[in-house]
Design an enzyme around this catalytic site. Structure first.
Site, PDB file in Angstrom:
ATOM      1  N   ARG A 178      50.611 -51.024 -70.472  1.00  0.00           N
ATOM      2  CA  ARG A 178      51.799 -50.212 -70.755  1.00  0.00           C
ATOM      3  C   ARG A 178      52.602 -49.851 -69.506  1.00  0.00           C
ATOM      4  O   ARG A 178      53.256 -48.814 -69.443  1.00  0.00           O
ATOM      5  CB  ARG A 178      51.416 -48.922 -71.489  1.00  0.00           C
ATOM      6  CG  ARG A 178      50.825 -49.126 -72.860  1.00  0.00           C
ATOM      7  CD  ARG A 178      51.806 -49.789 -73.820  1.00  0.00           C
ATOM      8  NE  ARG A 178      51.230 -49.913 -75.138  1.00  0.00           N
ATOM      9  CZ  ARG A 178      50.455 -50.926 -75.529  1.00  0.00           C
ATOM     10  NH1 ARG A 178      50.212 -51.922 -74.678  1.00  0.00           N
ATOM     11  NH2 ARG A 178      49.938 -50.969 -76.740  1.00  0.00           N
ATOM     12  N   SER A 227      52.929 -45.323 -80.740  1.00  0.00           N
ATOM     13  CA  SER A 227      51.787 -44.572 -80.202  1.00  0.00           C
ATOM     14  C   SER A 227      52.265 -43.489 -79.250  1.00  0.00           C
ATOM     15  O   SER A 227      53.106 -43.732 -78.393  1.00  0.00           O
ATOM     16  CB  SER A 227      50.830 -45.517 -79.470  1.00  0.00           C
ATOM     17  OG  SER A 227      50.318 -46.493 -80.345  1.00  0.00           O
ATOM     18  N   GLU A 297      52.443 -42.087 -73.797  1.00  0.00           N
ATOM     19  CA  GLU A 297      53.102 -43.389 -73.764  1.00  0.00           C
ATOM     20  C   GLU A 297      54.586 -43.225 -74.062  1.00  0.00           C
ATOM     21  O   GLU A 297      55.418 -43.963 -73.556  1.00  0.00           O
ATOM     22  CB  GLU A 297      52.442 -44.307 -74.790  1.00  0.00           C
ATOM     23  CG  GLU A 297      52.975 -45.709 -74.831  1.00  0.00           C
ATOM     24  CD  GLU A 297      52.158 -46.585 -75.757  1.00  0.00           C
ATOM     25  OE1 GLU A 297      52.777 -47.378 -76.491  1.00  0.00           O
ATOM     26  OE2 GLU A 297      50.926 -46.483 -75.759  1.00  0.00           O
TER      27      GLU A 297
END
Length: 303
Positions: A178, A227, A297
Site C-alpha cells: 500500500r 479498507s 489506509e
C-alpha cells in the site's frame, strides 16, 4: 491566497473546467465531504501544467484526486483547489508486443481490468472489483495482500509542478504494501503494465472467481472508501477488529460493516466526523485488546 485571481485566470483556459464551491460528497465513494473552494478538471497535459503554474503563483493549496474511492473529506471541506484529470488522461494504448498496456492516470481501474480481459492478457485479475483510477492505484500500490499493481508495472510517467515530466522504470520505484517511493509532490500521468498472453476463457474464469469472492466477503455496493486500516504484519486488520466484537458498531450514520470489519459504511446520513470517531474507537479497542497499532489506509482531506 489568491483564489479570486486563480479562478479568473483558470476560467479562461482551454481544456479546463473550473467550479467554485463544489460539494466533494459528489466526488467520493463515501458520499461524504464539504465544499472545495475550487474544483478543477484538466483535460490535457497543457491544461494541467498551466493550472499548476497558476495555483503555485497565487499560493492556492491543491490536491489531486481520482474518483475519491480511498478518501475521507472533512465536513468543513477543503479551502484550496481539488484537481482531477479528464479526457486526455483516460486513454488506453496497446504496445506492439501485444502484451503491454499503457493507461492514463484518469482511466478507471475496472476499465483497465476489462481491457486486459478483452485482449486475453493475464496479470490484472486480482484488481477486479477495486474501484478508482489507474493513477490512484499506482500511487498507493493498490491490490490484495499477495498481489498488487506495482508487480505489473513496466514504467510510470509523472509530472512535477515547476519542473516537468519524469519517467520511472519499474526498478526505479520501491513498491511496498500500500505504498511506493514515488515522490508525493509529483502527479502520476500514466503507467504501462506488462501482462502475459493467456486463453481468454482462463482469464475470464479467474476474474469472475475473484469478483465473486470479493462480493461475498466485502460490502460491495455500499458507500465506503474501501479498507480503513492496513493489514499489520502476520495479521489481518478485519480479523483483529472482528475479534473485538466491533462489527455493527456505529456512530451517527457510520457503521463497522457486518460483512467485513475493516470497512466502515455510510448508512446514508454519515458525516465525516462520525466516520472519524468510529476509526478512533476501533483503533483504540484493537490496541487495547491486541497491542496492535493499526495504521490507516484511507487518506484524509481537509482535517
Amino acid at each position: 491566497m489568491g483564489l479570486f485571481n486563480a479562478t479568473y485566470r483558470l476560467s479562461e483556459q482551454i481544456d479546463t473546467d473550473v467550479v467554485e464551491g463544489e460539494r466533494l460528497a459528489r466526488h467520493t465513494s463515501y458520499r461524504i465531504g464539504g465544499l472545495a473552494a475550487l474544483f478543477i478538471t484538466c483535460h490535457s497535459y497543457h491544461a494541467l501544467r498551466r493550472t499548476m503554474e497558476v495555483l503555485t503563483r497565487e499560493e492556492v493549496p491543491w490536491v489531486v484526486i481520482g474518483k475519491g474511492s480511498n478518501i475521507l473529506v472533512a465536513d468543513e471541506g477543503y479551502e484550496g483547489a481539488v484537481v482531477t484529470l479528464g479526457s486526455e488522461f483516460a486513454r488506453f494504448a496497446l504496445a506492439d508486443d501485444g502484451a503491454t498496456i499503457t493507461a492514463g492516470a484518469g482511466a478507471m481501474l475496472p476499465r483497465l481490468v476489462n481491457e486486459a480481459l478483452s485482449r486475453g492478457l493475464s496479470g490484472l485479475e486480482f484488481a477486479v472489483g477495486i474501484p478508482g483510477t489507474v493513477g490512484g492505484a499506482v500511487s498507493m500500490n493498490a491490490g490484495t495482500r499477495d498481489e498488487w499493481v506495482g508487480q505489473r508495472i513496466r514504467d510510470v510517467v509523472t509530472y512535477k509542478p515547476g519542473e516537468g515530466i519524469r519517467h520511472y522504470a519499474h526498478d526505479d520505484v520501491m513498491w511496498s504494501y500500500r505504498d511506493t517511493s514515488l515522490p508525493h509532490d509529483e502527479i502520476v500521468l500514466e503507467a504501462s503494465f506488462e501482462l502475459a498472453s493467456a486463453p481468454k476463457t482462463e482469464v475470464r474464469e479467474r476474474t469472475e472467481r475473484l469478483l465473486t469472492r470479493r462480493r461475498r466477503t466485502q460490502p460491495i455496493g455500499s458507500a465506503t472508501c474501501g479498507s480503513i486500516f492496513k493489514n499489520p504484519p502476520d495479521a489481518r486488520a478485519g480479523a483483529l477488529i472482528e475479534d473485538c466484537g466491533l462489527k455493527g458498531f456505529s456512530v451517527g450514520g457510520a457503521e463497522v460493516s457486518s460483512v467485513h470489519a475493516n470497512f466502515i459504511v455510510n448508512k446514508g446520513t454519515a458525516r465525516a466526523q462520525d466516520v472519524l470517531e468510529v476509526i478512533r474507537h476501533v483503533h483504540g479497542k484493537v490496541k487495547e485488546r491486541h497491542g496492535t497499532e493499526l495504521q490507516t489506509e484511507v487518506k484524509f482531506l481537509g482535517f
